[in-house]
Design a protein around this motif. Sequence first.
Motif, PDB file in Angstrom:
ATOM      1  N   GLN A 124      63.485 -16.507  63.205  1.00  0.00           N
ATOM      2  CA  GLN A 124      63.606 -15.525  64.277  1.00  0.00           C
ATOM      3  C   GLN A 124      62.274 -14.859  64.639  1.00  0.00           C
ATOM      4  O   GLN A 124      62.187 -13.658  64.861  1.00  0.00           O
ATOM      5  CB  GLN A 124      64.673 -14.490  63.914  1.00  0.00           C
ATOM      6  CG  GLN A 124      66.043 -15.135  63.689  1.00  0.00           C
ATOM      7  CD  GLN A 124      67.217 -14.206  63.832  1.00  0.00           C
ATOM      8  OE1 GLN A 124      67.078 -12.986  63.839  1.00  0.00           O
ATOM      9  NE2 GLN A 124      68.410 -14.784  63.953  1.00  0.00           N
ATOM     10  N   GLN A 125      61.243 -15.681  64.711  1.00  0.00           N
ATOM     11  CA  GLN A 125      59.905 -15.231  65.156  1.00  0.00           C
ATOM     12  C   GLN A 125      59.405 -16.203  66.227  1.00  0.00           C
ATOM     13  O   GLN A 125      58.466 -16.956  66.002  1.00  0.00           O
ATOM     14  CB  GLN A 125      58.937 -15.193  63.969  1.00  0.00           C
ATOM     15  CG  GLN A 125      59.376 -14.299  62.830  1.00  0.00           C
ATOM     16  CD  GLN A 125      58.569 -14.538  61.576  1.00  0.00           C
ATOM     17  OE1 GLN A 125      57.352 -14.331  61.544  1.00  0.00           O
ATOM     18  NE2 GLN A 125      59.231 -14.985  60.518  1.00  0.00           N
ATOM     19  N   PRO A 126      60.030 -16.199  67.394  1.00  0.00           N
ATOM     20  CA  PRO A 126      59.716 -17.218  68.400  1.00  0.00           C
ATOM     21  C   PRO A 126      58.271 -17.199  68.877  1.00  0.00           C
ATOM     22  O   PRO A 126      57.705 -18.265  69.165  1.00  0.00           O
ATOM     23  CB  PRO A 126      60.692 -16.905  69.541  1.00  0.00           C
ATOM     24  CG  PRO A 126      61.062 -15.463  69.352  1.00  0.00           C
ATOM     25  CD  PRO A 126      61.066 -15.253  67.867  1.00  0.00           C
ATOM     26  N   ILE A 127      57.675 -16.029  68.976  1.00  0.00           N
ATOM     27  CA  ILE A 127      56.300 -15.962  69.484  1.00  0.00           C
ATOM     28  C   ILE A 127      55.341 -16.657  68.529  1.00  0.00           C
ATOM     29  O   ILE A 127      54.536 -17.516  68.931  1.00  0.00           O
ATOM     30  CB  ILE A 127      55.891 -14.495  69.718  1.00  0.00           C
ATOM     31  CG1 ILE A 127      56.766 -13.866  70.800  1.00  0.00           C
ATOM     32  CG2 ILE A 127      54.416 -14.399  70.091  1.00  0.00           C
ATOM     33  CD1 ILE A 127      56.543 -12.382  71.002  1.00  0.00           C
ATOM     34  N   GLU A 128      55.403 -16.288  67.250  1.00  0.00           N
ATOM     35  CA  GLU A 128      54.517 -16.894  66.260  1.00  0.00           C
ATOM     36  C   GLU A 128      54.822 -18.378  66.080  1.00  0.00           C
ATOM     37  O   GLU A 128      53.904 -19.194  65.931  1.00  0.00           O
ATOM     38  CB  GLU A 128      54.648 -16.162  64.922  1.00  0.00           C
ATOM     39  CG  GLU A 128      54.181 -14.723  64.933  1.00  0.00           C
ATOM     40  CD  GLU A 128      55.239 -13.741  65.428  1.00  0.00           C
ATOM     41  OE1 GLU A 128      55.010 -12.532  65.332  1.00  0.00           O
ATOM     42  OE2 GLU A 128      56.307 -14.196  65.926  1.00  0.00           O
TER      43      GLU A 128
END
Length: 530
Positions: A124-128
């Motif tokens: 749940q860390q789409p940007i990274e």
Amino acid sequence: MNSNLAVLEPLDGQHYLGAWLNMTSGTDTPEAFNKRLGKNASVFHFAQSIPEQSGVFPPFELLDYTATDAILYLSVLPTKGLDAIKGRDLANLVDRCRRFNELGRRVFLRFAPGFNGAWIPWGQQPIEFVTLWRSLYSQLRATKTANQTALVWSPFEGRGYPFSNEPFSVKSDTENFNRLDTDGDKNLTAKDEPYAPYWPGDQYVDWVGLAIYHRGKAWPWVENSIPNITYVSDIITGANLPSLSNFYKTYVNDKKKPMMIAETGAVHHLKADGTPTDGPDAVTIKQTWWRQFLNVTFMQQFPRLKMVCFYEAVEPGTDYEGGLYLDYANTNDTKPDVLSEFLNDLSTIEGEFRWAGATANVSTWEPPNGGRGWEEQPDEGSKITKVALACLVLLPVLIVGVMAGVAMHKRWKRKKQEAGLEAGTGHGSRPGSINGSEAGKASVDMEDVDDSDTIINFEMTELDSPSRSPRNGSPLPGVGVGNAAEAAPRRASVVEMEELDADRERERLGLGSRASGSAWRDSDPETRTL
């Protein structure tokens, strides 16, 4: 080769069959699996951490022992979180794939699988995730001899999304939360898209996949139950998801990507003594599961689905399943009834699969430092650290060498002066001075200064004031500039000078006088503290 096919994509109508075995404990091997199957499996799964643990690697050599060209399917798990991954980690991973490819081993590379989950530190860390993915893909494609490595984008099935109240659930009021809130209602719910926020772009993906499991009838997954016979197709098409996210249409058909069922299995719960818990037997549960997709009708319905990888392991349960064992295996030879049914069903469609071919016994893997040149490349910081360590090792050696040179120099000068005194040739000048009359240019002999201030500059010439300490500039007690009269009383006895120097050295080192200071003399030169 068909230019419209993705990297490692088989022709239409052909499929890969793979297995994820419990190899780390030594309980199973690819060779043993092939023997049970009666065929050479197309793909074998391995997993490793990123950043790598020093000296810890999957048993890749077991794949070589099959003497086949089976594809290495490598899942790379960011067990310390995405923030821990640096550029050198991605570069090392690409280099490993390159080396495998150069030695004839094809690779499916599945980076950070299950990235939409909330129970893993990279979830749940789409940007990274997207940033790292694009960097990895770019490096991979820039490496020409890594052209037999396919990068696999593989989320976890969307049922249960967004997996709230898990250890790594996304926090509200963050940019990642806003990215995941696909319907813009300021809440993260099952109606939000479970896959789209993590998509890195069509040009950055070779294959797509889904992990799909049958764990039981309902959470907390402790009862044995028969799977719904359309469960797998419902997950692929999104028919049973509140978001109605059609994975196959969006990421396979529309984007023209080959798909795999990246890992799959149906669990049969066992008690600690190996007996089953209440409910349906293992054959009924597992056969109902694999028959959903191991059939021609399913393959024709989803023609771009070209690989399935079975999770072939028995593992201990955790949390609510604690005290139980979870049996996902279809080919466990301790369950001959399950194995027999699996082989029977597989035989009806074995022509649909592209099995691994036999090869000569070649080595495509040796651990780093084993002659293959796959060592992890250190960053600049580690290089500096190594230089600093080298200096720490060499400095004591240098100091000891200089001190030895000083002692030899002093002894030589004293012997020379003693010889001069005995011959009656002493002329009143300081030992070591150029000329007794050249007061402004005279050098200071070591016996007139504290040795601690003259470890390196054991003889100061006209370039340095002989009345100043080279460390802090303070006057040295009792030392003038070339004053022969002040120095004369100290030359009365060479023996006295040597004894005085010895006492000063012991006092500087904290060893006491000669009467109590034999420790330094008798100690091991390698362990002396300077």
